[in-house]
Design a protein around this motif. Structure first.
Motif, PDB file in Angstrom:
ATOM      1  N   SER A   1      31.320   6.739  26.784  1.00 50.70           N
ATOM      2  CA  SER A   1      30.349   5.661  26.883  1.00 50.70           C
ATOM      3  C   SER A   1      29.927   5.197  25.492  1.00 50.70           C
ATOM      4  CB  SER A   1      29.136   6.139  27.691  1.00 50.70           C
ATOM      5  OG  SER A   1      27.997   5.389  27.368  1.00 50.70           O
TER       6      SER A   1
ATOM      7  N   THR B   1      24.875   2.518  26.133  1.00 52.28           N
ATOM      8  CA  THR B   1      23.618   3.174  25.806  1.00 52.28           C
ATOM      9  C   THR B   1      23.182   4.113  26.936  1.00 52.28           C
ATOM     10  OG1 THR B   1      22.388   1.402  26.863  1.00 52.28           O
ATOM     11  CG2 THR B   1      22.808   1.173  24.513  1.00 52.28           C
ATOM     12  N   GLY B   2      23.809   3.996  28.105  1.00 49.80           N
ATOM     13  CA  GLY B   2      23.375   4.794  29.246  1.00 49.80           C
ATOM     14  C   GLY B   2      22.135   4.226  29.912  1.00 49.80           C
TER      15      GLY B   2
END
Ligand SMILES: Nc1ncnc2c1ncn2[C@@H]1O[C@H](COP(=O)(O)OP(=O)(O)O)[C@@H](O)[C@H]1O
Ligand SMILES: [Mg+2]
Length: 343
Positions: free
Chosen positions: A300, A306-307
């Protein structure tokens, strides 16, 4: 005060309240206390019912004549654990009042806040470490090496962009949270939302070499909503499909009007974004919308993630009184469904 007035007074409190005699037995209790402890408490020793050292010690001090006292208390039944603050106050020479305040939500919010700050700090620290390291190298060993310098500057630029992205996502999350209570009501044309999303993602779509198909109902009723936030929703979902579904052959966006759905008062518009990528193991699905949760953190990060994307999506849909449904199986791709009420 008459006994009925006293009962009415106790019932005015939504949290458990008990009157305890000086020998430690329960004289009266309101319904909230009876719900918590059961009817058996009337006439029973409170110490025997709340057998936790801090509470028993506090009750003993009250029995011995203290004016006030307080202690933490924890309960757990089959499906939840709760924490309480127990407070005692002398009523007259022969009795005192014990009340319980449920502090579980407060404590959960406090834990969440602490975790959030720790996560943000951690996410910012790693790009900063990289920047500091390369700055030092550029001032020393790599100062006279144009090739290394160009390479390092490119990495530094990518890390800076990642931090900028993180700050932008944090700001948008806090904006959505701040407006969470106000339901947006402007009529929004969803075909425009989807077209704007695809236009903005055109470079990534071309780079991934993927085909995106789009099939929305015609005519398409307007959705009461916030145009910019809805664009954010589909931008995040299609971007994810490109990033994590990238090995598959296509991304399909389909919309249907659902006349009735459990939990919705009227018709709703369901838009599904389906990719044919690697999919997600079902154990991760309930957690994907948590802030900073990523199945593969390194992956990611590499793609500038960034989640926070799905956390923002969930919040925006919640503000629209809508819902996000995720279906996925490893190897079979994923479907992210947004459901938005039409009235
Ligand atoms: N279409 C998808 N296919 C597979 N996994 C996905 C998909 N969309 C999201 N995920 C998983 O959910 C995680 C969280 O997504 P998101 O909140 O958008 O954060 P980010 O994209 O910044 O990592 C991703 O890191 C990824 O592991
Ligand atoms: Mg994302």
């Amino acid at each position: 005060m008459s006994p009925t007035a006293f009962t009415a007074l106790l019932e005015a409190f939504s949290e458990p309240v008990l009157v305890v005699r000086d020998d430690g037995t329960v004289e009266t209790a309101n319904n909230a206390a009876l719900d918590l402890f059961g009817k058996r408490i009337l006439g029973a020793q409170l110490r025997a019912l709340m057998r936790q050292p801090e509470v028993t010690a506090m009750l003993e001090r009250m029995i011995a004549g203290d004016e006030t006292g307080s202690a933490p208390y924890a309960t757990s039944d089959s499906n939840n654990e709760r924490s309480w603050k127990v407070t005692a106050r002398r009523m007259d020479t022969r009795a005192f009042i014990v009340s319980l305040r449920d502090t579980s939500e407060l404590e959960a919010a406090e834990t969440q806040r602490r975790d959030f700050v720790a996560n943000v700090s951690h996410e910012l620290r790693s790009p900063l470490t990289v920047l500091a390291g390369f700055l030092e190298t550029l001032q020393g060993a790599a100062a006279e090496d144009p090739q290394a310098r160009a390479e390092f500057l490119a990495i530094m630029q990518a890390e800076t962009e990642r931090m900028t992205g993180l700050v932008a996502d944090l700001l948008s999350l806090s904006r959505v949270e701040a407006s969470a209570r106000i339901r947006p009501r402007d009529p929004v044309a969803m075909d425009m939302v989807v077209n704007a999303t695809l236009a903005a993602l055109r470079p990534q779509i071309e780079q991934a070499g993927l085909k995106v198909t789009c099939d929305l109902p015609d005519p398409l009723p307007p959705v009461p909503g916030d145009y910019d936030q809805l664009v954010q929703v589909y931008h995040n979902l299609v971007e994810n499909a490109l990033k994590y579904g990238g090995d598959g052959d296509a991304i399909d966006i389909t919309g249907v009007i659902v006349p009735r759905l459990p939990g919705f008062e009227g018709p709703a518009l369901r838009i599904s974004i389906r990719d044919h990528g690697e999919g997600v193991d079902p154990i991760h699905i309930p957690r994907l919308t948590e802030r900073f949760y990523r199945v593969d953190r390194a992956r990611s990060r590499e793609s500038g993630g960034t989640g926070l994307g799905l956390a923002i999506v969930k919040h925006i849909l919640g503000r629209h009184r809508g819902r996000l449904v995720i279906r996925s199986h490893p190897g079979e791709g994923s479907t992210f469904e947004t459901i938005l009420p039409l009235s």
